[in-house]
Design a protein around this motif. Structure first.
Motif, PDB file in Angstrom:
ATOM      1  N   LEU A 145       0.809  -1.219   0.000  1.00 26.30           N
ATOM      2  CA  LEU A 145       0.000   0.000   0.000  1.00 26.30           C
ATOM      3  C   LEU A 145       0.841   1.268   0.000  1.00 26.30           C
ATOM      4  O   LEU A 145       0.419   2.292  -0.528  1.00 26.30           O
ATOM      5  CB  LEU A 145      -0.928  -0.004   1.216  1.00 26.30           C
ATOM      6  CG  LEU A 145      -2.102  -0.983   1.150  1.00 26.30           C
ATOM      7  CD1 LEU A 145      -2.712  -1.186   2.520  1.00 26.30           C
ATOM      8  CD2 LEU A 145      -3.155  -0.476   0.175  1.00 26.30           C
ATOM      9  N   ARG A 146       2.017   1.207   0.611  1.00 23.35           N
ATOM     10  CA  ARG A 146       2.852   2.412   0.681  1.00 23.35           C
ATOM     11  C   ARG A 146       3.208   2.903  -0.719  1.00 23.35           C
ATOM     12  O   ARG A 146       3.234   4.111  -0.973  1.00 23.35           O
ATOM     13  CB  ARG A 146       4.120   2.113   1.483  1.00 23.35           C
ATOM     14  CG  ARG A 146       5.097   3.264   1.547  1.00 23.35           C
ATOM     15  CD  ARG A 146       4.796   4.242   2.663  1.00 23.35           C
ATOM     16  NE  ARG A 146       5.130   3.679   3.965  1.00 23.35           N
ATOM     17  CZ  ARG A 146       4.525   4.025   5.104  1.00 23.35           C
ATOM     18  NH1 ARG A 146       3.548   4.905   5.093  1.00 23.35           N
ATOM     19  NH2 ARG A 146       4.877   3.480   6.240  1.00 23.35           N
TER      20      ARG A 146
ATOM     21  N   LEU B 248      -1.893   6.662   2.040  1.00 23.63           N
ATOM     22  CA  LEU B 248      -2.437   6.331   3.352  1.00 23.63           C
ATOM     23  C   LEU B 248      -1.343   6.441   4.407  1.00 23.63           C
ATOM     24  O   LEU B 248      -0.158   6.262   4.115  1.00 23.63           O
ATOM     25  CB  LEU B 248      -3.005   4.913   3.340  1.00 23.63           C
ATOM     26  CG  LEU B 248      -4.162   4.694   2.376  1.00 23.63           C
ATOM     27  CD1 LEU B 248      -4.590   3.233   2.398  1.00 23.63           C
ATOM     28  CD2 LEU B 248      -5.329   5.588   2.735  1.00 23.63           C
ATOM     29  N   SER B 249      -1.756   6.762   5.622  1.00 21.94           N
ATOM     30  CA  SER B 249      -0.782   6.917   6.699  1.00 21.94           C
ATOM     31  C   SER B 249      -1.395   6.399   7.982  1.00 21.94           C
ATOM     32  O   SER B 249      -2.543   5.950   7.998  1.00 21.94           O
ATOM     33  CB  SER B 249      -0.426   8.393   6.851  1.00 21.94           C
ATOM     34  OG  SER B 249      -1.561   9.098   7.306  1.00 21.94           O
ATOM     35  N   ASP B 250      -0.626   6.475   9.055  1.00 24.50           N
ATOM     36  CA  ASP B 250      -1.165   6.015  10.332  1.00 24.50           C
ATOM     37  C   ASP B 250      -2.300   6.917  10.822  1.00 24.50           C
ATOM     38  O   ASP B 250      -3.202   6.461  11.506  1.00 24.50           O
ATOM     39  CB  ASP B 250      -0.046   5.948  11.377  1.00 24.50           C
ATOM     40  CG  ASP B 250       0.926   4.807  11.062  1.00 24.50           C
ATOM     41  OD1 ASP B 250       0.469   3.791  10.498  1.00 24.50           O
ATOM     42  OD2 ASP B 250       2.120   4.940  11.360  1.00 24.50           O
ATOM     43  N   TYR B 251      -2.258   8.185  10.441  1.00 24.50           N
ATOM     44  CA  TYR B 251      -3.365   9.083  10.784  1.00 24.50           C
ATOM     45  C   TYR B 251      -4.555   8.888   9.846  1.00 24.50           C
ATOM     46  O   TYR B 251      -5.703   9.105  10.225  1.00 24.50           O
ATOM     47  CB  TYR B 251      -2.925  10.544  10.700  1.00 24.50           C
ATOM     48  CG  TYR B 251      -2.198  11.059  11.916  1.00 24.50           C
ATOM     49  CD1 TYR B 251      -2.799  11.035  13.168  1.00 24.50           C
ATOM     50  CD2 TYR B 251      -0.914  11.581  11.804  1.00 24.50           C
ATOM     51  CE1 TYR B 251      -2.136  11.511  14.283  1.00 24.50           C
ATOM     52  CE2 TYR B 251      -0.241  12.067  12.918  1.00 24.50           C
ATOM     53  CZ  TYR B 251      -0.857  12.025  14.159  1.00 24.50           C
ATOM     54  OH  TYR B 251      -0.205  12.488  15.264  1.00 24.50           O
ATOM     55  N   ASN B 252      -4.246   8.542   8.598  1.00 19.92           N
ATOM     56  CA  ASN B 252      -5.303   8.440   7.580  1.00 19.92           C
ATOM     57  C   ASN B 252      -5.365   7.029   7.006  1.00 19.92           C
ATOM     58  O   ASN B 252      -4.911   6.777   5.901  1.00 19.92           O
ATOM     59  CB  ASN B 252      -5.038   9.440   6.452  1.00 19.92           C
ATOM     60  CG  ASN B 252      -4.974  10.849   6.973  1.00 19.92           C
ATOM     61  OD1 ASN B 252      -5.968  11.415   7.408  1.00 19.92           O
ATOM     62  ND2 ASN B 252      -3.766  11.419   6.965  1.00 19.92           N
ATOM     63  N   PRO B 253      -5.931   6.094   7.793  1.00 22.70           N
ATOM     64  CA  PRO B 253      -5.934   4.710   7.328  1.00 22.70           C
ATOM     65  C   PRO B 253      -6.906   4.449   6.178  1.00 22.70           C
ATOM     66  O   PRO B 253      -6.779   3.440   5.508  1.00 22.70           O
ATOM     67  CB  PRO B 253      -6.331   3.922   8.574  1.00 22.70           C
ATOM     68  CG  PRO B 253      -7.027   4.900   9.444  1.00 22.70           C
ATOM     69  CD  PRO B 253      -6.467   6.235   9.145  1.00 22.70           C
ATOM     70  N   TRP B 254      -7.866   5.340   5.986  1.00 25.12           N
ATOM     71  CA  TRP B 254      -8.822   5.145   4.897  1.00 25.12           C
ATOM     72  C   TRP B 254      -8.723   6.293   3.903  1.00 25.12           C
ATOM     73  O   TRP B 254      -8.833   7.466   4.282  1.00 25.12           O
ATOM     74  CB  TRP B 254     -10.261   5.085   5.428  1.00 25.12           C
ATOM     75  CG  TRP B 254     -10.590   3.778   6.094  1.00 25.12           C
ATOM     76  CD1 TRP B 254      -9.780   2.684   6.212  1.00 25.12           C
ATOM     77  CD2 TRP B 254     -11.821   3.418   6.726  1.00 25.12           C
ATOM     78  NE1 TRP B 254     -10.421   1.680   6.886  1.00 25.12           N
ATOM     79  CE2 TRP B 254     -11.666   2.102   7.206  1.00 25.12           C
ATOM     80  CE3 TRP B 254     -13.027   4.082   6.926  1.00 25.12           C
ATOM     81  CZ2 TRP B 254     -12.692   1.443   7.892  1.00 25.12           C
ATOM     82  CZ3 TRP B 254     -14.035   3.424   7.605  1.00 25.12           C
ATOM     83  CH2 TRP B 254     -13.874   2.107   8.081  1.00 25.12           C
TER      84      TRP B 254
ATOM     85  N   GLY C 218      -5.366  -5.000   3.634  1.00 29.25           N
ATOM     86  CA  GLY C 218      -3.980  -5.450   3.595  1.00 29.25           C
ATOM     87  C   GLY C 218      -3.818  -6.865   3.071  1.00 29.25           C
ATOM     88  O   GLY C 218      -2.902  -7.162   2.322  1.00 29.25           O
TER      89      GLY C 218
ATOM     90  N   ASN D 144     -10.881  13.531  10.568  1.00 25.96           N
ATOM     91  CA  ASN D 144      -9.549  14.022  10.949  1.00 25.96           C
ATOM     92  C   ASN D 144      -9.447  15.539  10.820  1.00 25.96           C
ATOM     93  O   ASN D 144      -8.373  16.070  10.533  1.00 25.96           O
ATOM     94  CB  ASN D 144      -8.449  13.365  10.106  1.00 25.96           C
ATOM     95  CG  ASN D 144      -8.025  12.030  10.691  1.00 25.96           C
ATOM     96  OD1 ASN D 144      -8.275  11.764  11.857  1.00 25.96           O
ATOM     97  ND2 ASN D 144      -7.382  11.212   9.881  1.00 25.96           N
TER      98      ASN D 144
ATOM     99  N   LEU E  67      -6.651  17.439  12.706  1.00 23.44           N
ATOM    100  CA  LEU E  67      -5.219  17.317  12.426  1.00 23.44           C
ATOM    101  C   LEU E  67      -4.703  18.537  11.674  1.00 23.44           C
ATOM    102  O   LEU E  67      -5.441  19.164  10.906  1.00 23.44           O
ATOM    103  CB  LEU E  67      -4.953  16.067  11.578  1.00 23.44           C
ATOM    104  CG  LEU E  67      -5.183  14.715  12.241  1.00 23.44           C
ATOM    105  CD1 LEU E  67      -4.896  13.606  11.248  1.00 23.44           C
ATOM    106  CD2 LEU E  67      -4.319  14.566  13.476  1.00 23.44           C
TER     107      LEU E  67
END
Lengths: 363, 389
Positions: free
Chosen positions: B39-40, B45-51, B111, B340, B343
């Motif tokens: 996915l990276r 997507l990030s740990d703050y923005n999983p969706w 995942g 979010n 943020l």
């Protein structure tokens, strides 16, 4: 499986029918889950933390996480705000120029191990477990990787291995669960040189925290963060400045995650049982409406046909009668005509042969 | 794979075929990257923005816009509005394709997609709203598939199988409405667990109700929108019944959509009152909220009403497009924009071009599949050998 209310809600959601009504009455009552008795916790005292990052180092070591690019002794890392990530279960952040504080302040971030964890409530394969010792643990062998736990967590703790294509996992602090069950302290607690971390039973930690606030009212804010936030957490925090100054949210409320979603889940059996009944009713009504319409139409048609037929019959009878009459009069006429004809012929005959008739009737 | 077939069978280099071909090729390349690099490499997507948009667009918008199936079949078979009969099959088809594509897109997002059946066969996380969504989407996809099969069976000439399926129509329709009610609403309820992350103007205890009611509007509008597209491109496939009823479907659905939008607006206002979020209306987010409420709810409500009253199909069709856009805006707001909100902008999400690429790829597959099916199967016309059901 852990909490009975969550379990109950699960059944309610899964069954979707009235088979759980007995329990429904129980759960709808004023019962409350206040955490496992004797569950463990840690009290973090932000007024004691010196930002040495020893806890980070110990965490990295005991959890066998990959080494960071910069060594843990490098405090320049504290220049910017960090969060947990797939290679870091805990971080310490520095807060400068906080009003009311003499120097920089520090806060340690890690999983707070909620009493009723949002991640566990949100997981659709039950990959998370709230253990009776307080630790919230994760089972990668069932995880699908939907990352709803990350959406759900109010503390933004769970992280994801986005780099991995085949075996990505959720990564988060385990409260050193494997060490706890062996009777060891969590890595971070063990390594803290400033006694900023106090390990113990949660209810005892609450007492200790209150004692500290009571003994040094000028030093602490009169609140134990985590006592009630999101239904309460196993990790508790004391601070000398308002918690928002340490990047902690003060608007989380006291409602636990399962409490937030139980209303929506409780709709499931209602919809699943009421909708078919109502919709079948609507169908029956529309069918009946159509049937009545059809019958009325048929009746109207039949009536019209009958009327038309009756009228036709009358007409026919009349026509027949007329025809009969005409026929009869025609016959009469013909007969009359024939008779007249005959009479005429006879008269002519008698007139044409007078000699043959000697005597003449007296006229 | 029908996609390839079309591309190969029609070597004619029409602009449509060229563009669709390029999108499919690019999509397949991104697919390879996604499933080999992770996915990276393909997402922001990030740990703050999983969706990201694979959930915000492909799942939330996709499911809402595929609501035409349950709305139309319920109107025709349950409420007995037989004059919408010719609209049922196209709506079921687009619903089925929509859900199939949602499930396809989910394979990119999660995942470990090969574990998607785990919630059903390994461990059931029944406390999760996502479990409800997953279970209902899986079941409803099956229902839509069965509802769609008469067309395919007529095409294949399997009379016996078709007559069995047709007998199930009512049961399937009711089951479809139950499942749709549950998962359309629980898509909104997914966010109930995160009151601290979703902006107070969008967070409401009524989120589930909002998603359900707006899905009805989405379904009605999509049927009108798809109808007008089909008329433009597949006019020759339509039989007399379809052509005769089409305008009536658009008028009837416009009227219904206008009423439902009015109701939706009212419950939204009640929601703001209930959480006492009035104060936020003066902020930047408040302005954007007002744009959504006035521009994408009240405005189409008004124009649908005008269109239905004046029997003006042009207004109705344009309003349908606008309303569909409004559904996209709403789902994006809940899933991405107002989510979010706390943020700093540096931590906020914006999709990677490959994420957009996959979403476009998925839509393109849908269009190609639709094209293949309506040109081969009795969707826009009734098969002469069979009675209507």
């Amino acid at each position: 499986m852990s909490i009975s209310r969550r379990r109950f809600l699960g059944w309610l959601g899964a069954a979707g029918v009235g088979t759980t009504l007995g329990r429904s009455a129980h759960a709808a009552g004023n019962t409350q889950f206040a955490g496992y008795p004797d569950s463990l916790g840690v009290l973090f005292d932000a007024t004691r933390c010196i930002g040495c990052r020893k806890c980070e180092e110990a965490c990295n070591k005991v959890n066998e996480l990959p080494a960071p690019p910069k060594p843990f002794g490098d405090l320049a890392v504290l220049e910017r705000k960090r969060r947990t990530d797939a290679k870091t279960y805990t971080v310490v952040n520095r807060y400068e120029n906080v009003p009311g504080a003499k120097g920089p302040l520090y806060r340690k971030i890690q999983c707070n191990h909620c009493l009723e964890p949002a991640c566990a409530s949100a997981c659709f394969v039950r990959a998370f477990t709230k253990n009776s010792n307080g630790a919230v643990t994760y089972d990668e062998s069932v995880c699908v990787g939907c990352r709803y736990c990350m959406i759900a967590c109010p503390f933004e703790i769970p992280t994801y291995e986005y780099d991995k294509a085949f075996t990505p996992r959720i990564m988060k602090c385990t409260f050193c669960y494997p060490r706890l069950i062996k009777g060891q302290l969590p890595g971070c607690v063990e390594s803290c040189p400033a006694e900023a971390l106090t390990f113990g039973k949660r209810r005892n930690l609450l007492k200790i925290a209150r004692e500290r606030i009571g003994l040094f009212p000028g030093r602490y804010i009169d609140h134990i963060y985590g006592e009630t936030e999101m239904g309460g957490t196993a990790w508790l925090t004391l601070s000398g400045v308002p918690f928002r100054e340490l990047g902690m949210r003060e608007d989380l409320g006291t409602t636990s995650a399962p409490e937030l979603t139980k209303g929506a889940l409780s709709v499931v059996p209602v919809v699943a049982s009421m909708w078919p009944v109502l919709l079948t009713g609507v169908y029956a009504i529309s069918q009946r409406r159509d049937k009545i319409a059809r019958e009325e139409k048929a009746a109207a048609v039949a009536e019209a046909v009958a009327k038309a037929q009756a009228e036709a019959k009358v007409k026919l009878t009349e026509a027949m009668a007329r025809a009969e009459k005409d026929k009869k009069s025609a016959i009469d006429k013909e007969v009359k005509k024939a008779l007249e004809e005959a009479a005429k012929t006879k008269a002519q005959e008698s007139a044409a042969a007078p000699a043959d008739v000697p005597e003449k009737k007296p006229s | 794979m029908p996609v390839r077939k079309i591309v190969i069978q029609k070597p004619a280099l029409t602009p449509f075929n060229v563009v669709a071909g390029i999108i499919v090729v690019v999509g397949l390349i991104i697919t390879v990257i996604r499933f080999t690099q992770g996915l990276r490499a393909t997402t922001n997507l990030s740990d703050y923005n999983p969706w990201g948009i694979w959930i915000g667009f492909d799942l939330l918008v996709g499911v809402a816009l595929a609501a035409g199936g349950y709305v139309t079949s319920a109107a025709c078979y349950i409420f007995g509005l037989k004059r919408f009969h010719s609209a049922v099959r196209p709506a079921i088809l687009t619903g089925f394709l929509g859900y199939a594509l949602v499930v396809l897109a989910l394979h990119y997002d999660v995942g470990r997609p090969w574990r998607l059946p785990y919630p059903f066969i390994v461990q059931q996380g029944t406390t999760s709203l996502l479990f409800e969504v997953a279970a209902c989407v899986a079941l409803y996809l099956t229902v839509l598939f069965i509802e769609f099969t008469p067309a395919a069976l007529e095409w294949l000439g399997l009379k016996r199988a078709r007559s069995i399926v047709v007998k199930l129509t009512l049961v399937l329709t009711i089951f479809g409405v139950v499942l749709s009610t549950l998962h359309q609403s629980s898509l909104g309820a997914l966010f109930l667990i995160a009151p601290s992350k979703l902006h107070p103007l969008w967070y409401s205890p009524y989120l589930a109700l909002y998603f359900f009611v707006s899905s009805i509007v989405a379904g009605l509008s999509m049927v009108i929108f798809e109808g007008s597209l089909a008329h433009k491109h597949f006019h020759d496939k339509m039989d007399a019944e379809h052509l005769r009823e089409a305008d009536g479907v658009a008028l009837g659905f416009a009227k219904a959509a206008s009423w439902v939008l009015a109701g939706y607006f009212i419950i939204k206002v009640i929601g703001i009152a209930q959480t006492n979020a009035w104060g936020y209306l003066g902020t930047g987010y408040g302005l954007w909220f007002l744009v959504e409420m006035l521009g994408f709810v009240l405005l189409p409500c008004y124009f649908y009403a005008i269109g239905a009253r004046e029997k003006n199909l042009k207004i109705i069709r344009r309003t349908a497009v606008w309303t569909v856009l409004g559904i996209v805006v709403n789902r994006f707001n809940v899933g991405l924009i107002a989510f979010n909100y706390h943020l700093p902008s540096s931590e906020r999400y914006f999709p990677h071009w490959m994420e957009i690429g996959i979403s476009v790829f998925v839509i393109t597959i849908g269009i190609l599949a639709y094209k293949f099916i309506v040109t081969h199967m009795p969707i826009l016309y009734a098969h002469p050998d069979y009675d209507a059901h």
